[in-house]
Design a protein around this motif. Structure first.
Motif, PDB file in Angstrom:
ATOM      1  N   ARG A  30       0.862  -1.190   0.000  1.00 54.93           N
ATOM      2  CA  ARG A  30       0.000   0.000   0.000  1.00 54.93           C
ATOM      3  C   ARG A  30       0.895   1.236   0.000  1.00 54.93           C
ATOM      4  N   ALA A  31       0.420   2.305  -0.613  1.00 57.83           N
ATOM      5  CA  ALA A  31       1.128   3.582  -0.600  1.00 57.83           C
ATOM      6  C   ALA A  31       0.101   4.693  -0.404  1.00 57.83           C
ATOM      7  N   PHE A  32       0.369   5.571   0.555  1.00 53.91           N
ATOM      8  CA  PHE A  32      -0.564   6.646   0.883  1.00 53.91           C
ATOM      9  C   PHE A  32       0.154   7.994   0.842  1.00 53.91           C
ATOM     10  N   MET A  33      -0.571   9.005   0.458  1.00 53.25           N
ATOM     11  CA  MET A  33      -0.081  10.380   0.445  1.00 53.25           C
ATOM     12  C   MET A  33      -0.833  11.180   1.500  1.00 53.25           C
ATOM     13  N   VAL A  34      -0.084  11.960   2.298  1.00 53.83           N
ATOM     14  CA  VAL A  34      -0.679  12.881   3.267  1.00 53.83           C
ATOM     15  C   VAL A  34      -0.089  14.259   2.980  1.00 53.83           C
ATOM     16  N   LYS A  35      -0.800  15.040   2.193  1.00 54.67           N
ATOM     17  CA  LYS A  35      -0.364  16.406   1.878  1.00 54.67           C
ATOM     18  C   LYS A  35      -1.140  17.366   2.759  1.00 54.67           C
ATOM     19  N   ILE A  36      -0.405  18.040   3.654  1.00 52.49           N
ATOM     20  CA  ILE A  36      -1.023  18.934   4.631  1.00 52.49           C
ATOM     21  C   ILE A  36      -0.988  20.360   4.082  1.00 52.49           C
ATOM     22  N   GLU A  37      -2.142  20.990   4.107  1.00 54.47           N
ATOM     23  CA  GLU A  37      -2.254  22.353   3.596  1.00 54.47           C
ATOM     24  C   GLU A  37      -3.360  23.057   4.361  1.00 54.47           C
ATOM     25  N   PHE A  89     -11.200  13.692   5.543  1.00 56.40           N
ATOM     26  CA  PHE A  89      -9.832  13.184   5.450  1.00 56.40           C
ATOM     27  C   PHE A  89      -9.867  11.696   5.102  1.00 56.40           C
ATOM     28  N   PRO A  90      -8.855  11.219   4.368  1.00 53.01           N
ATOM     29  CA  PRO A  90      -8.832   9.790   4.038  1.00 53.01           C
ATOM     30  C   PRO A  90      -8.539   8.936   5.264  1.00 53.01           C
ATOM     31  N   THR A  91      -9.204   7.787   5.338  1.00 48.33           N
ATOM     32  CA  THR A  91      -8.828   6.740   6.284  1.00 48.33           C
ATOM     33  C   THR A  91      -7.978   5.731   5.529  1.00 48.33           C
ATOM     34  N   HIS A  92      -6.798   5.450   6.025  1.00 45.11           N
ATOM     35  CA  HIS A  92      -5.875   4.553   5.337  1.00 45.11           C
ATOM     36  C   HIS A  92      -6.180   3.116   5.748  1.00 45.11           C
ATOM     37  N   ILE A  93      -6.612   2.311   4.786  1.00 46.05           N
ATOM     38  CA  ILE A  93      -7.033   0.935   5.036  1.00 46.05           C
ATOM     39  C   ILE A  93      -5.883  -0.010   4.687  1.00 46.05           C
ATOM     40  N   VAL A  94      -5.549  -0.903   5.629  1.00 39.96           N
ATOM     41  CA  VAL A  94      -4.478  -1.876   5.398  1.00 39.96           C
ATOM     42  C   VAL A  94      -4.956  -3.252   5.817  1.00 39.96           C
ATOM     43  N   SER A  95      -4.223  -4.266   5.373  1.00 38.79           N
ATOM     44  CA  SER A  95      -4.418  -5.640   5.832  1.00 38.79           C
ATOM     45  C   SER A  95      -3.209  -6.039   6.665  1.00 38.79           C
ATOM     46  N   GLU A  96      -3.434  -6.918   7.627  1.00 44.79           N
ATOM     47  CA  GLU A  96      -2.333  -7.372   8.457  1.00 44.79           C
ATOM     48  C   GLU A  96      -1.251  -8.007   7.592  1.00 44.79           C
ATOM     49  N   GLY A  97      -0.004  -7.602   7.817  1.00 45.28           N
ATOM     50  CA  GLY A  97       1.125  -8.101   7.039  1.00 45.28           C
ATOM     51  C   GLY A  97       1.558  -7.183   5.919  1.00 45.28           C
ATOM     52  N   ASP A  98       0.736  -6.199   5.568  1.00 47.54           N
ATOM     53  CA  ASP A  98       1.112  -5.265   4.503  1.00 47.54           C
ATOM     54  C   ASP A  98       2.381  -4.500   4.871  1.00 47.54           C
ATOM     55  N   VAL A  99       3.208  -4.246   3.859  1.00 41.89           N
ATOM     56  CA  VAL A  99       4.295  -3.285   3.994  1.00 41.89           C
ATOM     57  C   VAL A  99       3.818  -1.993   3.332  1.00 41.89           C
ATOM     58  N   VAL A 100       3.801  -0.939   4.093  1.00 37.96           N
ATOM     59  CA  VAL A 100       3.113   0.285   3.707  1.00 37.96           C
ATOM     60  C   VAL A 100       4.110   1.429   3.566  1.00 37.96           C
ATOM     61  N   LYS A 101       3.990   2.186   2.493  1.00 34.59           N
ATOM     62  CA  LYS A 101       4.761   3.424   2.338  1.00 34.59           C
ATOM     63  C   LYS A 101       3.816   4.603   2.497  1.00 34.59           C
ATOM     64  N   MET A 102       4.236   5.575   3.269  1.00 36.21           N
ATOM     65  CA  MET A 102       3.434   6.779   3.476  1.00 36.21           C
ATOM     66  C   MET A 102       4.301   7.993   3.193  1.00 36.21           C
ATOM     67  N   THR A 103       3.757   8.944   2.458  1.00 35.41           N
ATOM     68  CA  THR A 103       4.468  10.172   2.123  1.00 35.41           C
ATOM     69  C   THR A 103       3.794  11.341   2.814  1.00 35.41           C
ATOM     70  N   PHE A 104       4.576  12.095   3.585  1.00 33.80           N
ATOM     71  CA  PHE A 104       4.089  13.302   4.238  1.00 33.80           C
ATOM     72  C   PHE A 104       4.640  14.519   3.508  1.00 33.80           C
ATOM     73  N   VAL A 105       3.776  15.433   3.133  1.00 35.28           N
ATOM     74  CA  VAL A 105       4.172  16.687   2.495  1.00 35.28           C
ATOM     75  C   VAL A 105       3.569  17.826   3.299  1.00 35.28           C
ATOM     76  N   ASN A 106       4.409  18.772   3.700  1.00 37.84           N
ATOM     77  CA  ASN A 106       3.939  19.914   4.477  1.00 37.84           C
ATOM     78  C   ASN A 106       3.916  21.156   3.594  1.00 37.84           C
ATOM     79  N   ASP A 107       2.716  21.534   3.183  1.00 37.81           N
ATOM     80  CA  ASP A 107       2.541  22.711   2.334  1.00 37.81           C
ATOM     81  C   ASP A 107       1.964  23.864   3.158  1.00 37.81           C
ATOM     82  N   THR A 108       2.398  23.952   4.427  1.00 31.51           N
ATOM     83  CA  THR A 108       1.968  25.038   5.308  1.00 31.51           C
ATOM     84  C   THR A 108       3.207  25.730   5.863  1.00 31.51           C
ATOM     85  N   ASP A 109       2.980  26.739   6.704  1.00 27.96           N
ATOM     86  CA  ASP A 109       4.108  27.469   7.284  1.00 27.96           C
ATOM     87  C   ASP A 109       4.354  27.111   8.744  1.00 27.96           C
TER      88      ASP A 109
END
Length: 377
Positions: free
Chosen positions: A238-245, A269-289
């Motif tokens: 799984r791969a999820f994006m979290v872009k904060i603005e 806001f999205p709820t990130h759904i996973v299954s047990e055993g998944d290897v998950v990548k998450m990207t955080f982007v901060n577009d605020t000050d």
């Protein structure tokens, strides 16, 4: 307590009218013991008792705090250090948990808003467990000795090298373990911009060393690489994006410019759904000050890249990752702790204003609801 212990903690609410719950920050407990009102339990009301019971499978520096109206209750002092020692006997060490906190403008280290002087015999191995219980990043300097940053967020680093004079910037909710051998002179941990300091010396007195801010310590290139269960080259399930603005819109009936994730305002806001055993990548982007110390409950994240540059030092595991304005982090974790988990900004004022997401395992639900009784932030 020690790694492997079965822990039972009873919480009695004597007189907190709005209720209370206790979250074990950084401890990967079973979901039912996570202590979040409206997610894993109901708030404990005045006169009620609630018992947490779990086995600790980690060792390191953690902390606990209320997760009911946490933006108010933590600020007022409902928190404490939570230290898990490794299995077996340990070498004789001066082991001190030092919690940094601001009370209505008074900045404290432990119970002191000034200099806390203590005696330490030369040659003594010392571990300072520095915990930032504030919502904002705080900066510290350890002067008078060379030292190692032995652990970040409760996880030991691989082959940490000796450093001196570095500024240590800790995320809100984050922890650094600092280790050194006590010299014959005074060693001082100083909170930059505050009067609060911890001073160790052979006689408990002695002149204080200068506490000048140096180059900032960076975990991304500190220590030595080591093999991990997954890395940036892994195939992720799984791969999820979290872009904060920030976006204009309504939140709780109030029009204004509110926190947004991927262009959406809460409760969309999205709820990130996973299954047990998944290897998950998450990207955080901060577009605020503003900084956003992102805290994932129940899991530790392996930091892969910052602004596209790979981590080159020790594996850097974090449960509270500070994402500064304009920064982009890629992290990964294994979904190995089933439940419904919060993933939120640990600037608790931001969380109270809606900057809260959730990680949910397929097939897992909760009978608890946020509402009149349960207000986790």
């Amino acid at each position: 307590m020690r790694e492997g212990d079965l822990v039972e903690i009873a919480v009695l609410n004597v007189n907190i009218d709005e209720g209370v719950s206790i979250h074990w920050h950084g401890v990967d407990v079973p979901n039912a013991e996570d202590g979040v009102s409206g997610v894993t339990q109901d708030a404990v009301l005045p006169g009620q008792r609630y018992t947490y019971r779990f086995k600790v499978h980690q060792s390191g520096t953690f902390w606990y705090h209320s997760h009911q109206a946490s933006s108010r209750q933590v600020k007022r002092g409902l928190y404490g250090a939570f230290v898990i020692l490794p299995r077996g006997s340990l070498p004789r060490t001066l082991d001190l948990a030092v919690v940094a906190h601001s009370f209505s403008g008074a900045r404290t280290l432990g119970a002191h808003d000034g200099i806390d002087r203590r005696a330490a015999a030369p040659g003594t191995p010392v571990r300072l467990r520095v915990i930032n219980s504030d919502s904002f990043s705080r900066r510290f300097v350890l002067s008078g000795t060379r030292f190692r940053v032995a652990a970040v967020d409760g996880t030991e680093l691989n082959q940490p090298g000796l450093i001196e004079g570095k500024t240590l910037e800790l995320a809100g909710g984050g922890r650094y373990d600092l280790t050194f051998t006590m010299p014959t002179r005074t060693v001082q941990l100083h909170w930059l911009g505050a009067r609060a300091a911890l001073a160790l010396s052979p006689d408990g007195r002695g002149a204080l060393p200068e506490a000048d801010a140096g180059q900032k310590f960076d975990p991304a290139d500190y220590g030595s690489p080591a093999r991990t269960r997954f890395d940036a080259s892994s195939d992720f399930d799984r791969a999820f994006m979290v872009k904060i603005e920030k976006r204009f819109g309504f939140l709780d009936g109030r029009f204004g410019r509110h926190w947004a994730v991927n262009g959406k305002l809460p409760p969309e806001f999205p709820t990130h759904i996973v299954s047990e055993g998944d290897v998950v990548k998450m990207t955080f982007v901060n577009d605020t000050d503003e900084d956003h110390p992102m805290h994932l409950h129940g899991h530790h994240m392996l930091v892969l890249t910052r602004d596209g540059e790979p981590v080159t030092g020790s594996p850097w595991w974090s449960d509270t990752l500070n994402v500064k304005p304009g920064e982009r982090y890629e992290v990964a974790f294994r979904a190995d702790n089933p439940g419904l988990w919060m993933d939120h900004c640990h600037n608790l004022g931001h969380a109270a204003d809606g900057l809260v997401l959730h990680l949910a395992y397929e097939g897992v639900a909760t009978p608890f609801m946020v509402g009149t009784r349960n207000r986790p932030e």
